[in-house]
Write an enzyme that holds these catalytic residues in place. Structure first.
Site, PDB file in Angstrom:
ATOM      1  N   THR A 136      -1.292  -0.245  -1.719  1.00  0.00           N
ATOM      2  CA  THR A 136      -1.939   0.876  -1.041  1.00  0.00           C
ATOM      3  C   THR A 136      -2.594   0.473   0.270  1.00  0.00           C
ATOM      4  O   THR A 136      -3.139  -0.632   0.386  1.00  0.00           O
ATOM      5  CB  THR A 136      -2.989   1.529  -1.952  1.00  0.00           C
ATOM      6  OG1 THR A 136      -3.677   2.562  -1.229  1.00  0.00           O
ATOM      7  CG2 THR A 136      -4.016   0.515  -2.461  1.00  0.00           C
ATOM      8  N   SER A 137      -2.542   1.373   1.236  1.00  0.00           N
ATOM      9  CA  SER A 137      -3.214   1.165   2.515  1.00  0.00           C
ATOM     10  C   SER A 137      -4.721   1.349   2.390  1.00  0.00           C
ATOM     11  O   SER A 137      -5.458   1.042   3.334  1.00  0.00           O
ATOM     12  CB  SER A 137      -2.662   2.138   3.572  1.00  0.00           C
ATOM     13  OG  SER A 137      -1.301   1.880   3.832  1.00  0.00           O
ATOM     14  N   ASP A 181       2.921   3.320  -4.024  1.00  0.00           N
ATOM     15  CA  ASP A 181       1.873   3.719  -3.096  1.00  0.00           C
ATOM     16  C   ASP A 181       0.888   4.587  -3.880  1.00  0.00           C
ATOM     17  O   ASP A 181       1.235   5.118  -4.945  1.00  0.00           O
ATOM     18  CB  ASP A 181       2.499   4.515  -1.946  1.00  0.00           C
ATOM     19  CG  ASP A 181       1.482   5.196  -1.072  1.00  0.00           C
ATOM     20  OD1 ASP A 181       0.605   4.507  -0.523  1.00  0.00           O
ATOM     21  OD2 ASP A 181       1.554   6.436  -0.947  1.00  0.00           O
ATOM     22  N   ASP A 208      -1.985   6.946  -2.211  1.00  0.00           N
ATOM     23  CA  ASP A 208      -2.391   8.205  -1.571  1.00  0.00           C
ATOM     24  C   ASP A 208      -1.191   9.084  -1.248  1.00  0.00           C
ATOM     25  O   ASP A 208      -0.287   8.684  -0.505  1.00  0.00           O
ATOM     26  CB  ASP A 208      -3.168   7.909  -0.290  1.00  0.00           C
ATOM     27  CG  ASP A 208      -4.470   7.168  -0.573  1.00  0.00           C
ATOM     28  OD1 ASP A 208      -5.277   7.689  -1.351  1.00  0.00           O
ATOM     29  OD2 ASP A 208      -4.669   6.070  -0.024  1.00  0.00           O
ATOM     30  N   ASP A 224       5.501   8.359  -0.400  1.00  0.00           N
ATOM     31  CA  ASP A 224       5.571   9.763   0.013  1.00  0.00           C
ATOM     32  C   ASP A 224       5.759   9.919   1.513  1.00  0.00           C
ATOM     33  O   ASP A 224       6.249  10.941   1.977  1.00  0.00           O
ATOM     34  CB  ASP A 224       4.284  10.494  -0.389  1.00  0.00           C
ATOM     35  CG  ASP A 224       3.086  10.022   0.416  1.00  0.00           C
ATOM     36  OD1 ASP A 224       2.533  10.819   1.198  1.00  0.00           O
ATOM     37  OD2 ASP A 224       2.686   8.853   0.261  1.00  0.00           O
TER      38      ASP A 224
END
Length: 216
Positions: free
Chosen positions: A108-109, A8, A10, A166
């Protein structure tokens, strides 16, 4: 045995979550609108479309939600030019994993333009062999779609892949996809049931390479 490690971005590699919290608060204050930490915490690990839905559920559909969302995008983009910082151990663990022969990917979003901009800003863009972003999927985290696609692009089965996350939503996405999930919690602690589903919960990314290598 793990053959690929998919990160990921962020809150995991780049400390964007605190920057984003500041952007939400500054933007809302400029507009004379109250926004509290509990609402902002709901945005963590979510796509922009999901964040917009949460805003509209809280403020109602209309000008208020639209204005807060638009101003956050503007402020975050400006702040990212000067205020981005790497999470502890991010660069080091990427180099260690690549040197050890693991495939290193990103899931990643964030949208691709933002991911590329932020990764180039902090010097990590060229570390990734595969990149999967928000617009590559129909369903955002915690849905497993993004990690299933990232595994497919890496060329390995989910059980051969590690996911590094995270947030609760990200961890649930990786767990549901069938990957080995390594959590490095950022702003919010993980719920115990999510932590129990992870391969390991680490203090920093400095601990990641050894943890991945220990999985057999």
């Amino acid at each position: 045995m793990i053959k690929a490690v998919i990160f990921d971005m962020d809150g995991t590699l780049i400390d964007t979550e605190r920057l984003d919290m500041r952007a939400w608060k500054v933007g809302a204050a400029e507009l004379g609108i109250a926004i509290d930490d509990a609402l902002i915490h709901q945005f963590i690990g979510r796509s922009n479309a999901d964040v917009k839905d949460i805003l509209e559920a809280h403020y109602g559909k209309g000008e208020t939600a639209d204005a807060i969302f638009a101003r956050n995008i503007e402020l975050h983009t400006e702040m990212a030019k000067t205020d981005l910082e790497l999470k502890a151990g991010a660069a080091e663990c990427l180099d260690e994993l690549l040197a050890a022969g693991y495939h290193v990917g990103l899931a990643t979003s964030s949208r691709r333009v933002a991911a590329e901009r932020n990764l180039k800003t902090v010097g990590l863009f060229d570390k990734f062999e595969t990149v999967t972003c928000n617009e590559d999927t129909l369903n955002g985290k915690p849905d497993p779609e993004i990690y299933l696609l990232a595994c497919e692009r890496a060329g390995f089965a989910p059980e051969e892949c590690a996911v590094v996350e995270d947030s609760r939503n990200g961890c649930v996405s990786g767990i549901t996809a069938g990957c080995h999930v390594f959590a490095v919690p950022d702003i919010l602690p993980l719920p115990q049931d999510v932590a129990d589903g992870c391969e390991a919960v680490l203090d920093t990314l400095f601990d990641l390479t050894a943890a991945v290598k220990a999985v057999r």
